[in-house]
Scaffold this active site. Structure first.
Site, PDB file in Angstrom:
ATOM      1  N   ASP A   9       0.868  -1.170   0.000  1.00 30.92           N
ATOM      2  CA  ASP A   9       0.000   0.000   0.000  1.00 30.92           C
ATOM      3  C   ASP A   9       0.913   1.231   0.000  1.00 30.92           C
ATOM      4  O   ASP A   9       2.129   1.113   0.251  1.00 30.92           O
ATOM      5  CB  ASP A   9      -0.889  -0.047   1.252  1.00 30.92           C
ATOM      6  CG  ASP A   9      -1.680   1.224   1.459  1.00 30.92           C
ATOM      7  OD1 ASP A   9      -2.334   1.672   0.500  1.00 30.92           O
ATOM      8  OD2 ASP A   9      -1.627   1.780   2.578  1.00 30.92           O
ATOM      9  N   ASP A  11       0.045   5.105   1.281  1.00 32.15           N
ATOM     10  CA  ASP A  11      -0.025   5.994   2.447  1.00 32.15           C
ATOM     11  C   ASP A  11      -0.011   5.198   3.746  1.00 32.15           C
ATOM     12  O   ASP A  11      -0.831   4.306   3.959  1.00 32.15           O
ATOM     13  CB  ASP A  11      -1.288   6.855   2.373  1.00 32.15           C
ATOM     14  CG  ASP A  11      -1.286   7.765   1.163  1.00 32.15           C
ATOM     15  OD1 ASP A  11      -0.452   8.685   1.125  1.00 32.15           O
ATOM     16  OD2 ASP A  11      -2.105   7.544   0.247  1.00 32.15           O
ATOM     17  N   ASP A 208      -2.316  -0.753   5.842  1.00 36.89           N
ATOM     18  CA  ASP A 208      -2.601  -0.139   7.138  1.00 36.89           C
ATOM     19  C   ASP A 208      -4.021   0.394   7.272  1.00 36.89           C
ATOM     20  O   ASP A 208      -4.454   0.737   8.366  1.00 36.89           O
ATOM     21  CB  ASP A 208      -1.634   1.021   7.388  1.00 36.89           C
ATOM     22  CG  ASP A 208      -1.949   2.231   6.511  1.00 36.89           C
ATOM     23  OD1 ASP A 208      -1.989   2.080   5.278  1.00 36.89           O
ATOM     24  OD2 ASP A 208      -2.193   3.316   7.066  1.00 36.89           O
ATOM     25  N   ASN A 211      -9.325   0.079   3.555  1.00 30.72           N
ATOM     26  CA  ASN A 211      -9.437  -0.471   2.201  1.00 30.72           C
ATOM     27  C   ASN A 211      -8.401  -1.562   1.924  1.00 30.72           C
ATOM     28  O   ASN A 211      -8.336  -2.094   0.816  1.00 30.72           O
ATOM     29  CB  ASN A 211      -9.357   0.634   1.142  1.00 30.72           C
ATOM     30  CG  ASN A 211      -8.001   1.306   1.084  1.00 30.72           C
ATOM     31  OD1 ASN A 211      -7.214   1.234   2.017  1.00 30.72           O
ATOM     32  ND2 ASN A 211      -7.728   1.977  -0.018  1.00 30.72           N
TER      33      ASN A 211
END
Length: 265
Positions: A9, A11, A208, A211
């Site tokens: 991922d 961000d 984290d 989603n």
């Protein structure tokens, strides 16, 4: 060591709180690739909003727009746009409620109104530019994802109205990603591994946020960052350190994909 496919991922995972890639993460990814493993990104962002990151890390494979646009080594292998008639109905409903909505293609993103404080509040922490206004942007082009800005209470009416057509994935108090029903990072990763012939047990993912839930559950080895939401940690197979505490490198060591004497400790 068997070759693995590792998804990251962006961000809170690849990028720290200052929206920079930690040195340890750069070194970990370099070593990961040198060891023969495949590396890819899995994100809710559209491709044009993480082009510089891909170049910085030397990654040209990704699952973007929450699984709706999948690319392997620069080549599109799967796309899943929202049907035009559904987009039209969504736009009319959001406008009737005076709620901002942002439409995203693979190459750009536009908002249905000139300004709204909810958009500014959601975009500011991610240091993303607020899209320009173009209320007709969704017409005549492939839109893979929309961002709807409403509260949890306001979201209920959308869920009821678009129940079997769209999926809503909340990412903060007023921000919700809108994707085709059945869409997710997990669904995009499934298309990716089918294309390459990987088995689920050979796939690893780091994330984290909310989603990332399905992604972490779908892959053989789901790793939650130490800064992840508690719900995300509960579904992950492993939990590593925070993003600003060399979490990527630590997690890859836990999985045996990096040597313990990697440069940053």
């Amino acid at each position: 060591m068997d070759k693995k496919l590792v998804f990251f991922d962006i961000d809170g995972t690849l990028l720290d709180y200052d929206k920079k890639v930690p040195l340890s993460t750069k070194e970990a990814i370099h070593e990961l690739k040198a060891n023969g493993h495949e590396v890819a990104i899995a994100t809710g962002r559209p491709p044009f909003l993480f082009k510089e990151l891909r170049e910085e890390l030397g990654i040209d494979s990704y699952v973007s727009l929450n699984g709706q646009y999948v690319v392997y080594k620069g080549n599109l292998v799967y796309s899943n746009p929202i049907p035009p008639e559904v987009l039209h109905s969504l736009n009319e409903y959001a406008v009737s409620l005076d709620q901002p909505i942002i439409y995203t293609s693979e190459e750009n993103t536009k908002m249905n109104m000139t300004y709204h404080k909810r958009v500014e509040a959601s975009y500011a922490p991610h240091k993303l530019p607020i899209p320009e206004c173009d209320p007709d942007y969704y017409l005549g082009r492939h839109i893979y994802q929309a961002a709807l800005f409403c509260t949890k209470e306001e979201e209920t009416s959308y869920i009821v109205k678009f129940d079997d057509l769209l999926r809503l994935v909340r990412w903060d108090e007023v921000g919700v990603d809108v994707i085709p029903n059945g869409g997710s990072k997990a669904a995009g990763i499934e298309k990716f591994i089918q294309h390459l012939g990987y088995k689920r047990e050979e796939v690893i993912a780091f994330g984290d946020n909310l989603n990332d839930l399905e992604m972490l559950q779908f892959v053989g080895h789901g790793v939650a960052m130490g800064n992840a939401d508690s719900v995300v940690k509960e579904v992950a197979r492993y939990v590593t350190k925070d993003v600003d505490q060399d979490g990527i490198m630590h997690g890859l060591r836990q999985l045996g994909l990096l040597s313990v004497d990697s440069a940053v400790v």
